[in-house]
Design a protein around this motif. Structure first.
Motif, PDB file in Angstrom:
ATOM      1  N   UNK A  37      32.208  50.674  39.260  1.00 32.76           N
ATOM      2  CA  UNK A  37      33.096  49.722  38.940  1.00 32.76           C
ATOM      3  C   UNK A  37      32.737  48.784  37.779  1.00 32.76           C
ATOM      4  N   UNK A  38      31.462  48.542  37.721  1.00 33.20           N
ATOM      5  CA  UNK A  38      30.797  47.421  36.541  1.00 33.20           C
ATOM      6  C   UNK A  38      30.839  48.324  35.295  1.00 33.20           C
ATOM      7  N   UNK A  39      30.464  49.675  35.358  1.00 41.33           N
ATOM      8  CA  UNK A  39      30.636  50.382  34.265  1.00 41.33           C
ATOM      9  C   UNK A  39      32.244  50.635  33.890  1.00 41.33           C
ATOM     10  N   UNK A  49      29.487  33.999  53.060  1.00 42.66           N
ATOM     11  CA  UNK A  49      29.325  34.932  52.076  1.00 42.66           C
ATOM     12  C   UNK A  49      29.531  34.285  50.580  1.00 42.66           C
ATOM     13  N   UNK A  50      30.343  33.218  50.506  1.00 36.74           N
ATOM     14  CA  UNK A  50      30.628  32.415  49.350  1.00 36.74           C
ATOM     15  C   UNK A  50      31.164  33.414  48.240  1.00 36.74           C
ATOM     16  N   UNK A  51      32.155  34.428  48.499  1.00 36.91           N
ATOM     17  CA  UNK A  51      32.745  35.321  47.720  1.00 36.91           C
ATOM     18  C   UNK A  51      34.163  35.579  47.959  1.00 36.91           C
ATOM     19  N   UNK A  52      34.717  36.173  46.945  1.00 33.95           N
ATOM     20  CA  UNK A  52      36.302  36.746  47.425  1.00 33.95           C
ATOM     21  C   UNK A  52      36.064  38.099  47.490  1.00 33.95           C
ATOM     22  N   UNK A  53      37.063  38.441  48.361  1.00 29.42           N
ATOM     23  CA  UNK A  53      37.101  39.748  48.773  1.00 29.42           C
ATOM     24  C   UNK A  53      38.010  40.637  48.197  1.00 29.42           C
ATOM     25  N   UNK A  54      37.790  41.446  47.528  1.00 31.87           N
ATOM     26  CA  UNK A  54      38.948  42.460  46.781  1.00 31.87           C
ATOM     27  C   UNK A  54      38.961  43.952  47.145  1.00 31.87           C
ATOM     28  N   UNK A  55      39.261  44.007  48.427  1.00 31.59           N
ATOM     29  CA  UNK A  55      38.960  45.356  49.004  1.00 31.59           C
ATOM     30  C   UNK A  55      40.191  46.354  48.355  1.00 31.59           C
ATOM     31  N   UNK A  56      41.284  45.885  47.473  1.00 26.27           N
ATOM     32  CA  UNK A  56      42.144  46.827  46.988  1.00 26.27           C
ATOM     33  C   UNK A  56      41.244  47.550  45.682  1.00 26.27           C
ATOM     34  N   UNK A  57      40.005  46.897  45.156  1.00 25.55           N
ATOM     35  CA  UNK A  57      39.522  47.278  43.976  1.00 25.55           C
ATOM     36  C   UNK A  57      38.619  48.444  44.376  1.00 25.55           C
ATOM     37  N   UNK A  58      38.351  48.324  45.787  1.00 26.64           N
ATOM     38  CA  UNK A  58      37.347  49.490  46.214  1.00 26.64           C
ATOM     39  C   UNK A  58      37.867  50.691  46.320  1.00 26.64           C
ATOM     40  N   UNK A 107      40.729  53.679  39.771  1.00 24.73           N
ATOM     41  CA  UNK A 107      41.058  52.580  39.088  1.00 24.73           C
ATOM     42  C   UNK A 107      41.695  52.786  37.777  1.00 24.73           C
ATOM     43  N   UNK A 108      41.948  53.792  37.276  1.00 27.10           N
ATOM     44  CA  UNK A 108      42.689  53.813  35.928  1.00 27.10           C
ATOM     45  C   UNK A 108      44.125  53.685  36.531  1.00 27.10           C
ATOM     46  N   UNK A 109      44.522  54.342  37.756  1.00 27.46           N
ATOM     47  CA  UNK A 109      45.784  54.283  38.178  1.00 27.46           C
ATOM     48  C   UNK A 109      46.499  53.048  38.722  1.00 27.46           C
ATOM     49  N   UNK A 110      45.381  52.027  38.959  1.00 26.67           N
ATOM     50  CA  UNK A 110      45.911  50.903  39.631  1.00 26.67           C
ATOM     51  C   UNK A 110      45.141  49.586  38.863  1.00 26.67           C
ATOM     52  N   UNK A 160      41.788  45.273  39.319  1.00 27.65           N
ATOM     53  CA  UNK A 160      40.790  44.949  38.673  1.00 27.65           C
ATOM     54  C   UNK A 160      41.156  44.362  37.488  1.00 27.65           C
ATOM     55  N   UNK A 161      42.417  44.022  36.889  1.00 29.48           N
ATOM     56  CA  UNK A 161      42.521  43.470  35.581  1.00 29.48           C
ATOM     57  C   UNK A 161      42.035  42.033  35.589  1.00 29.48           C
ATOM     58  N   UNK A 162      42.216  41.360  36.463  1.00 27.49           N
ATOM     59  CA  UNK A 162      41.488  39.926  36.547  1.00 27.49           C
ATOM     60  C   UNK A 162      40.344  39.731  36.510  1.00 27.49           C
ATOM     61  N   UNK A 163      39.481  40.738  37.019  1.00 24.91           N
ATOM     62  CA  UNK A 163      38.075  40.820  36.790  1.00 24.91           C
ATOM     63  C   UNK A 163      37.422  40.742  35.242  1.00 24.91           C
TER      64      UNK A 163
END
Length: 131
Positions: A106-108, A34-43, A70-73, A77-80
């Motif tokens: 999430x992008x929005x 995949x060559x990607x980081x997995x951030x399942x907690x942001x899902x 998202x607003x509660x956590x 996502x802050x690092x993104x």
């Protein structure tokens, strides 16, 4: 720049940092390929994910509930935001629907946060979004 892309689409040189934003690992994809980081907690939470179940008719309700999660956590996502400010960020997702999925929400959300953080804007407040 933030963009969304199906995890099954080929990697491109201008993807920048690639982040899988699904709670479950996508079928048929090997982790080493995949060559990607997995951030399942942001899902979205499992409860929200199962309630929505990729039904386009429920997307408005899903979008609102996911934005509240998202607003509660912000720690998820802050690092993104830093990544998006400095270069390209590609949010990867496994859903077949390219318009109605968590990566789009999430992008929005991240774009809105970047807008709030521009010089001259006040600190982010989530008081009304958590109720």
């Amino acid at each position: 720049m933030i963009r969304c892309k199906r995890v099954y689409a080929p990697m491109e040189a201008d993807d920048g940092r690639r982040v899988l934003v699904d709670r479950l690992w996508p079928r048929g994809v090997r982790k080493e390929d995949l060559a990607a980081e997995w951030l399942k907690d942001v899902a979205p939470s499992n409860e929200l994910r199962q309630r929505f179940h990729h039904e386009a008719g429920l997307f408005g309700e899903f979008r609102e509930a996911y934005r509240k999660e998202l607003a509660a956590h912000p720690e998820h996502w802050w690092g993104l935001l830093d990544v998006a400010r400095k270069g390209n960020l590609t949010l990867l997702y496994g859903a077949k629907d390219e318009k109605h999925n968590n990566a789009q929400v999430l992008a929005e959300f991240l774009e809105d946060e970047l807008e709030r953080l521009h010089p001259g804007s006040s600190p982010t407040c989530y008081a009304g979004e958590l109720e």
